[in-house]
Motif scaffolding. Structure first.
Motif, mmCIF file in Angstrom:
data_model
loop_
_atom_site.group_PDB
_atom_site.id
_atom_site.type_symbol
_atom_site.label_atom_id
_atom_site.label_comp_id
_atom_site.label_asym_id
_atom_site.label_seq_id
_atom_site.Cartn_x
_atom_site.Cartn_y
_atom_site.Cartn_z
ATOM 1 N N VAL A 136 0.865 -1.178 0.000
ATOM 2 C CA VAL A 136 0.000 0.000 0.000
ATOM 3 C C VAL A 136 0.900 1.226 0.000
ATOM 4 C CG1 VAL A 136 -1.783 1.304 1.222
ATOM 5 C CG2 VAL A 136 -1.835 -1.206 1.241
ATOM 6 N N VAL A 137 0.647 2.128 -0.924
ATOM 7 C CA VAL A 137 1.450 3.349 -1.036
ATOM 8 C C VAL A 137 0.513 4.554 -1.102
ATOM 9 C CG1 VAL A 137 3.220 4.587 -2.338
ATOM 10 C CG2 VAL A 137 3.205 2.077 -2.342
ATOM 11 N N PHE A 138 0.777 5.538 -0.272
ATOM 12 C CA PHE A 138 0.049 6.802 -0.312
ATOM 13 C C PHE A 138 0.922 7.840 -1.000
ATOM 14 C CE2 PHE A 138 -1.926 4.515 3.110
ATOM 15 C CZ PHE A 138 -3.260 4.887 3.059
ATOM 16 N N ILE A 139 0.378 8.475 -2.033
ATOM 17 C CA ILE A 139 1.110 9.558 -2.701
ATOM 18 C C ILE A 139 0.785 10.846 -1.949
ATOM 19 C CG2 ILE A 139 1.613 10.740 -4.846
ATOM 20 C CD1 ILE A 139 2.335 7.729 -4.762
ATOM 21 N N SER A 140 1.684 11.226 -1.082
ATOM 22 C CA SER A 140 1.527 12.432 -0.279
ATOM 23 C C SER A 140 2.190 13.598 -1.033
ATOM 24 C CB SER A 140 2.141 12.207 1.107
ATOM 25 O OG SER A 140 1.973 13.335 1.922
ATOM 26 N N SER A 141 2.966 14.396 -0.349
ATOM 27 C CA SER A 141 3.585 15.564 -0.979
ATOM 28 C C SER A 141 4.608 16.159 -0.024
ATOM 29 C CB SER A 141 2.518 16.622 -1.290
ATOM 30 O OG SER A 141 3.096 17.870 -1.619
ATOM 31 N N GLU A 142 5.588 16.864 -0.584
ATOM 32 C CA GLU A 142 6.494 17.605 0.300
ATOM 33 C C GLU A 142 5.730 18.645 1.100
ATOM 34 O OE1 GLU A 142 7.492 20.985 -0.203
ATOM 35 O OE2 GLU A 142 6.696 21.379 -2.203
ATOM 36 N N SER A 143 4.534 19.001 0.619
ATOM 37 C CA SER A 143 3.693 19.945 1.359
ATOM 38 C C SER A 143 3.198 19.371 2.676
ATOM 39 C CB SER A 143 2.486 20.367 0.509
ATOM 40 O OG SER A 143 2.896 21.125 -0.608
ATOM 41 N N ALA A 144 3.326 18.050 2.851
ATOM 42 C CA ALA A 144 2.977 17.440 4.134
ATOM 43 C C ALA A 144 3.929 17.880 5.227
ATOM 44 C CB ALA A 144 3.005 15.917 4.010
ATOM 45 N N ARG A 145 5.172 18.173 4.856
ATOM 46 C CA ARG A 145 6.189 18.580 5.825
ATOM 47 C C ARG A 145 6.551 20.053 5.677
ATOM 48 N NH1 ARG A 145 11.212 14.825 6.027
ATOM 49 N NH2 ARG A 145 11.479 16.141 7.871
ATOM 50 N N LEU A 164 -1.658 8.340 8.596
ATOM 51 C CA LEU A 164 -2.430 7.168 8.196
ATOM 52 C C LEU A 164 -1.509 6.052 7.722
ATOM 53 C CD1 LEU A 164 -5.089 5.768 7.520
ATOM 54 C CD2 LEU A 164 -5.155 7.073 5.375
ATOM 55 N N SER A 165 -0.546 6.391 6.901
ATOM 56 C CA SER A 165 0.390 5.401 6.370
ATOM 57 C C SER A 165 1.205 4.756 7.486
ATOM 58 C CB SER A 165 1.322 6.070 5.358
ATOM 59 O OG SER A 165 2.340 5.199 4.940
ATOM 60 N N ARG A 166 1.738 5.565 8.375
ATOM 61 C CA ARG A 166 2.553 5.029 9.472
ATOM 62 C C ARG A 166 1.702 4.152 10.394
ATOM 63 N NH1 ARG A 166 7.703 3.608 10.983
ATOM 64 N NH2 ARG A 166 7.760 3.502 13.258
ATOM 65 N N GLY A 167 0.492 4.610 10.708
ATOM 66 C CA GLY A 167 -0.375 3.828 11.578
ATOM 67 C C GLY A 167 -0.762 2.494 10.964
ATOM 68 N N LEU A 168 -1.062 2.485 9.672
ATOM 69 C CA LEU A 168 -1.422 1.234 9.004
ATOM 70 C C LEU A 168 -0.234 0.277 8.939
ATOM 71 C CD1 LEU A 168 -3.715 2.460 6.092
ATOM 72 C CD2 LEU A 168 -4.395 1.171 8.121
ATOM 73 N N ALA A 169 0.956 0.816 8.726
ATOM 74 C CA ALA A 169 2.149 -0.042 8.713
ATOM 75 C C ALA A 169 2.295 -0.761 10.047
ATOM 76 C CB ALA A 169 3.394 0.793 8.409
ATOM 77 N N LYS A 170 2.025 -0.056 11.147
ATOM 78 C CA LYS A 170 2.098 -0.670 12.472
ATOM 79 C C LYS A 170 0.953 -1.657 12.690
ATOM 80 C CE LYS A 170 3.129 2.394 15.758
ATOM 81 N NZ LYS A 170 3.115 3.698 16.468
ATOM 82 N N ARG A 171 -0.201 -1.364 12.097
ATOM 83 C CA ARG A 171 -1.362 -2.251 12.250
ATOM 84 C C ARG A 171 -1.123 -3.608 11.581
ATOM 85 N NH1 ARG A 171 -4.426 -5.517 12.765
ATOM 86 N NH2 ARG A 171 -6.693 -5.495 13.087
ATOM 87 N N VAL A 179 3.365 -0.765 4.117
ATOM 88 C CA VAL A 179 2.610 0.463 3.872
ATOM 89 C C VAL A 179 3.588 1.627 3.967
ATOM 90 C CG1 VAL A 179 0.624 1.868 4.515
ATOM 91 C CG2 VAL A 179 0.605 -0.596 4.992
ATOM 92 N N ASN A 180 3.629 2.440 2.928
ATOM 93 C CA ASN A 180 4.563 3.561 2.875
ATOM 94 C C ASN A 180 3.911 4.782 2.225
ATOM 95 O OD1 ASN A 180 7.338 2.357 3.702
ATOM 96 N ND2 ASN A 180 6.557 0.880 2.200
ATOM 97 N N SER A 181 4.534 5.918 2.417
ATOM 98 C CA SER A 181 4.151 7.144 1.715
ATOM 99 C C SER A 181 5.295 7.577 0.818
ATOM 100 C CB SER A 181 3.844 8.276 2.693
ATOM 101 O OG SER A 181 2.692 8.005 3.447
ATOM 102 N N ALA A 252 8.290 7.463 5.054
ATOM 103 C CA ALA A 252 7.877 8.607 4.247
ATOM 104 C C ALA A 252 9.049 8.930 3.333
ATOM 105 C CB ALA A 252 7.520 9.798 5.128
ATOM 106 N N LEU A 253 8.941 8.525 2.087
ATOM 107 C CA LEU A 253 10.053 8.574 1.143
ATOM 108 C C LEU A 253 9.915 9.782 0.228
ATOM 109 C CD1 LEU A 253 9.849 4.774 0.334
ATOM 110 C CD2 LEU A 253 11.517 5.874 1.826
#
Length: 264
Positions: A136-145, A164-171, A179-181, A252-253
């Motif tokens: 599972v990959v979420f396409i986020s943005s540098e705007s997240a940071r 969401l991505s980090r929490g799902l990876a732990k789940r 699960v990554n972003s 978060a890559l």
């Protein structure tokens, strides 16, 4: 390193153009069966023809659905009931001053940028866990940071994707599911080209030149000092979806050209 995804089915949301299409093309070229998604039959059909012209042996499924609400997500799930790879690329963006951004706009961004990924991950992850493999990959943005002052509503939605991505990876920890972003920076996409079309016509400058000028003016911290291409972003996503990326989860890559000025 050769990435092969033969036998895997991948869904890339909002993949009729831009970064989403480039990701779908990269996954198809690696042997995955790809579900193309868009909001209209015409755009999705056109994306299929374009993809076949670039990857002639691509195995393609069409999934027309607007993911801005629960009904659209359910429509997509009916068309594509099971996947091995989910790339949550659907999203909207646009500048608007915080004091002019009403509740309806906030809700629109939240439903499209965040809840579409919530709904699809909730639907697809159980089968991935059962088979002990999935991506599972979420396409986020540098705007997240690097939350932009002129698009706070957008930045907040992209930061939420990281949580969401980090929490799902732990789940799903301990399984073969990752699960990554992925956080693109300024990218020369179809959307960017459309935004600057008038400037291209007025000045005679290329889209790439205008993008570089934008970077140097508005993202001066960029190490790359140019905008990325959609294929450069897609390359990262295809790797994260690969068998070789099995030890990368909860990450978060960044593919931001070094815009976010830190060492992590």
């Amino acid at each position: 390193m050769e990435i092969r995804l033969d036998g895997k089915t991948a869904l890339v949301t909002a993949s009729s153009g831009g970064i989403g299409f480039a990701i779908a093309k990269g996954l198809a070229a690696s042997g995955a069966k790809v579900a193309l998604n868009g909001r209209s039959e015409a755009t999705v059909a056109a994306a299929k023809q374009r993809l076949l012209s670039e990857v002639p042996d691509a195995d393609i499924v069409l999934a027309v659905a607007d993911l801005s609400d629960a009904a659209g997500c359910e429509q997509l799930l009916q068309a594509v009931p099971k996947v091995d790879i989910l790339v949550n690329n659907a999203g909207i963006y646009g500048p608007q001053d915080f004091f002019d951004t009403d509740d309806d706009t906030w809700e629109q961004y939240w439903q499209t940028n965040v809840m579409s990924g919530v709904r699809l991950a909730r639907a697809y992850l159980p089968a991935m866990q059962q088979q002990d493999w999935g991506r599972v990959v979420f396409i986020s943005s540098e705007s997240a940071r690097n939350v932009p002052a002129d698009m706070i509503h957008y930045g907040v939605s992209k930061t939420a994707q990281l949580s969401l991505s980090r929490g799902l990876a732990k789940r799903v920890a301990g399984s073969g599911v990752t699960v990554n972003s992925v956080l693109p920076g300024p990218t020369i996409s179809d959307g960017f080209a459309a935004i600057v079309a008038d400037e291209v016509q007025r000045t005679g400058k290329s889209v790439a030149t205008i993008a570089k000028e934008f970077i140097m003016t508005h993202r001066p911290s960029s190490v790359l000092q140019r905008a990325a291409t959609v294929d450069e972003v897609a390359n990262m996503v295809v790797y994260v979806c690969s068998l070789q990326a099995s030890a990368t989860s909860g990450a978060a890559l960044r593919v931001d050209g070094g815009v976010v000025d830190d060492i992590l």
